[in-house]
Design a protein around this motif. Structure first.
Motif, short mmCIF file in Angstrom:
data_model
loop_
_atom_site.label_atom_id
_atom_site.label_comp_id
_atom_site.label_asym_id
_atom_site.label_seq_id
_atom_site.Cartn_x
_atom_site.Cartn_y
_atom_site.Cartn_z
N VAL A 102 -2.82 50.64 -59.29
CA VAL A 102 -3.79 50.45 -58.06
C VAL A 102 -3.88 48.76 -57.70
CG1 VAL A 102 -6.25 50.12 -57.30
CG2 VAL A 102 -5.19 52.08 -58.10
N VAL A 103 -3.69 48.23 -56.52
CA VAL A 103 -3.85 46.88 -56.31
C VAL A 103 -5.01 46.64 -55.47
CG1 VAL A 103 -2.73 44.73 -55.33
CG2 VAL A 103 -1.21 46.59 -56.49
N ASN A 104 -6.24 46.03 -56.01
CA ASN A 104 -7.45 46.00 -55.19
C ASN A 104 -7.07 44.53 -54.59
OD1 ASN A 104 -9.49 47.99 -55.66
ND2 ASN A 104 -9.19 47.54 -57.74
N THR A 105 -8.00 44.14 -53.42
CA THR A 105 -7.84 42.90 -52.90
C THR A 105 -9.24 42.26 -52.48
OG1 THR A 105 -7.66 43.98 -50.74
CG2 THR A 105 -5.63 43.23 -51.69
N HIS A 106 -9.35 41.08 -52.56
CA HIS A 106 -10.54 40.58 -51.85
C HIS A 106 -10.20 39.53 -50.81
CE1 HIS A 106 -9.55 38.05 -55.62
NE2 HIS A 106 -9.66 37.13 -54.74
N LEU A 151 -7.11 46.51 -47.12
CA LEU A 151 -5.74 46.62 -47.45
C LEU A 151 -5.52 46.47 -48.81
CD1 LEU A 151 -2.82 45.45 -46.43
CD2 LEU A 151 -3.72 43.03 -46.58
N ARG A 152 -4.92 47.81 -49.26
CA ARG A 152 -4.86 47.96 -50.88
C ARG A 152 -3.71 48.72 -51.07
NH1 ARG A 152 -10.03 47.25 -53.58
NH2 ARG A 152 -11.63 46.58 -51.80
N ALA A 153 -3.10 48.74 -52.13
CA ALA A 153 -1.90 49.52 -52.53
C ALA A 153 -2.32 50.50 -53.80
CB ALA A 153 -0.89 48.71 -52.97
N TYR A 154 -1.75 51.70 -53.63
CA TYR A 154 -1.84 52.83 -54.56
C TYR A 154 -0.56 53.33 -54.98
CZ TYR A 154 -6.43 52.42 -52.36
OH TYR A 154 -7.67 51.94 -51.91
N SER A 155 -0.70 53.95 -56.19
CA SER A 155 0.86 54.60 -56.75
C SER A 155 0.59 55.96 -56.10
CB SER A 155 0.86 54.57 -58.26
OG SER A 155 0.10 55.52 -58.64
N ARG A 156 1.80 56.66 -55.73
CA ARG A 156 1.64 57.89 -55.53
C ARG A 156 0.63 58.95 -56.09
NH1 ARG A 156 5.22 60.97 -52.40
NH2 ARG A 156 4.17 62.92 -51.99
N SER A 157 0.91 58.79 -57.52
CA SER A 157 0.24 59.77 -58.26
C SER A 157 -1.29 59.83 -58.03
CB SER A 157 0.60 59.36 -59.73
OG SER A 157 0.54 58.38 -60.26
N ILE A 158 -1.80 58.26 -57.89
CA ILE A 158 -3.29 58.04 -57.41
C ILE A 158 -3.74 58.65 -56.45
CG2 ILE A 158 -4.94 56.42 -57.19
CD1 ILE A 158 -4.45 56.19 -59.87
N ILE A 183 -12.60 55.38 -50.44
CA ILE A 183 -11.27 55.41 -51.15
C ILE A 183 -11.03 54.39 -52.22
CG2 ILE A 183 -8.90 55.01 -50.52
CD1 ILE A 183 -9.64 57.17 -48.09
N PRO A 184 -11.34 53.17 -51.94
CA PRO A 184 -11.03 52.20 -52.99
C PRO A 184 -11.96 52.66 -54.47
CG PRO A 184 -11.64 50.85 -50.95
CD PRO A 184 -11.87 52.52 -50.77
N ALA A 185 -13.26 53.25 -54.34
CA ALA A 185 -13.80 53.50 -55.56
C ALA A 185 -13.22 54.78 -56.21
CB ALA A 185 -15.39 53.57 -55.03
N LEU A 186 -12.96 55.75 -55.27
CA LEU A 186 -12.30 56.88 -55.82
C LEU A 186 -11.19 56.44 -56.50
CD1 LEU A 186 -12.72 59.77 -55.77
CD2 LEU A 186 -11.49 60.00 -53.64
N TYR A 217 -9.55 56.49 -60.90
CA TYR A 217 -8.21 57.35 -61.68
C TYR A 217 -7.32 56.30 -61.95
CZ TYR A 217 -10.25 61.44 -59.18
OH TYR A 217 -11.22 62.33 -58.81
N ALA A 218 -7.70 54.92 -61.76
CA ALA A 218 -6.65 53.99 -61.97
C ALA A 218 -6.57 53.69 -63.84
CB ALA A 218 -6.82 52.66 -61.54
N TYR A 219 -5.16 53.36 -63.86
CA TYR A 219 -4.82 53.27 -65.60
C TYR A 219 -4.71 51.86 -65.60
CZ TYR A 219 -2.07 52.85 -69.64
OH TYR A 219 -1.56 52.54 -70.97
N ASN A 220 -4.06 51.13 -64.56
CA ASN A 220 -4.02 49.72 -64.78
C ASN A 220 -4.11 49.04 -63.38
OD1 ASN A 220 -2.73 47.45 -65.74
ND2 ASN A 220 -0.61 48.08 -65.61
N PRO A 221 -5.23 48.96 -62.94
CA PRO A 221 -5.36 47.95 -61.82
C PRO A 221 -5.31 46.71 -61.71
CG PRO A 221 -7.54 48.91 -62.72
CD PRO A 221 -6.29 49.17 -63.88
N THR A 222 -5.22 46.02 -60.58
CA THR A 222 -5.18 44.57 -60.75
C THR A 222 -5.92 44.32 -59.41
OG1 THR A 222 -4.06 42.56 -61.01
CG2 THR A 222 -3.07 44.17 -59.73
#
Ligand code: UDP
Ligand code: MG
Length: 325
Positions: free
Chosen positions: A118-122, A159-166, A180-183, A187-192
């Motif tokens: 998961v790639v979060n953004t600010h 504007l965020r990115a998620y892997s297909r499994s997430i 969606i970003p909280a959801l 499930y994220a294992y290795n977010p940034t």
């Protein structure tokens, strides 16, 4: 060819932005030289967005796919409908009004390729009105306090990115009101988290009024925390505790000082004690009702009127337009 990147965009009354969005988005993605698709969900727009989306699809039928809702089901449902149909490995969400510059997408792809799911953004130099920035700041602070486990700096940037499994996990929840970003973070294992540029709206005005924003943020609080209910439980607990001490105090006074004003205070103490227990009970019941309420509303989340896409069958395009009317 199976897409590598899927872009999912909710569209509500964005007729003046779509052409420019198409131009900037496709030129950025073409430059990346990886197979991609763009899924645009028309969330019941009342302007010409539907017609423009159809034209965009006709211009690039292999890459641009359009989902038409039969009403306005909200930004997050529009994204969910896109999620249900994605084919890429990296899924990126963004707004249609160009507040999220498409030129930032390669940064997100690079972060995903470093192994994050998961790639979060600010938003850096946020370009919104002062009152909007103030509401956001307060809400982000409150949310961080109520939900310390949700590690994100800026919940409002889409504007965020998620892997297909997430994404598949998010679809599987079937939640009707969600954020969606909280959801995804659940499930994220290795977010940034990375910073991205922010621009003023290209054209038109925000779809959210002050009241709309409060309701929207409430979805986040009720969907991911039972804190508001727990406040009542805590209140009940403290009132019962305090009035119990008061009862003990009055009993001791009765023994040491002797009878005072004809038992009025004792009565108060008993009433407060009971009131505390009632509040405590209400809080506990509320905890359950809140949980049941979250689960039980299994209404259809959205209704799709029409889908414009070319079906990809085993790496080869069956040039056949799927149009369900
Ligand atoms: N949007 C949507 N349905 C709605 C409201 C908004 O699909 O009911 C879309 C809108 O077209 C845009 C994104 O959600 O792509 C963000 O909306 P907006 O720019 O109005 O919100 P803001 O940037 O002010 O938070
Ligand atoms: Mg916007």
């Amino acid at each position: 060819m199976k897409p590598y990147i899927s872009i999912v965009i909710p569209v509500y009354n964005e007729e003046k932005n779509l052409e420019e969005l198409f131009r900037r988005l496709t030129s950025t993605l073409d430059a990346l030289a990886k197979p991609y698709e763009i899924i645009l969900t028309n969330d019941g727009s009342k302007d010409q967005s539907s017609r423009i989306l159809q034209q965009l699809h006709e211009r690039r039928p292999e890459q641009i796919r359009v989902i038409e809702f039969n009403g306005n089901f909200g930004q997050h449902m529009a994204i969910m409908a896109g999620f249900e149909r994605v084919r890429g490995d990296i899924v990126i969400t963004m707004d249609a009004d160009l507040q999220n510059p498409p030129e930032e997408i390669p940064k997100l792809v690079a972060a995903m390729e470093r192994g994050h799911d998961v790639v979060n953004t600010h938003r850096q130099n946020r370009q919104d009105s002062a009152w909007r920035r103030f509401v956001s700041k307060m809400h982000n602070k409150c949310r961080a306090w109520m939900m310390p486990k949700l590690k994100m700096e800026d919940e409002g940037c889409m504007l965020r990115a998620y892997s297909r499994s997430i994404v598949d996990l998010m679809v599987a929840t079937g939640e009707a009101t969600t954020f969606i970003p909280a959801l995804a973070l659940n499930y994220a294992y290795n977010p940034t988290e990375i910073g991205v540029a922010h621009e003023p709206r290209f054209a038109g005005e925000s779809n959210y009024s002050f009241y709309g924003l409060i309701r929207y943020n409430f979805d986040l609080v009720t969907g991911f925390s039972l804190f508001p209910l727990q406040v009542f439980t805590m209140l009940g607990l403290s009132i019962s505790g305090l009035s119990f001490l008061f009862v003990v105090f009055l009993m001791l006074r009765r023994v040491i000082v002797g009878p005072e004003v004809e038992g009025v205070f004792t009565l108060f103490a008993v009433i407060f004690f009971l009131l505390g227990i009632v509040l405590l009970g209400l809080g506990v019941v509320g905890e359950y009702v809140g949980r049941i309420y979250q689960e039980v509303r299994r209404r259809p989340r959205f209704v799709i009127r029409k889908v414009l896409e070319n079906d990809v069958v085993l790496e080869q395009y069956a040039q056949q337009k799927v149009e369900i009317d």
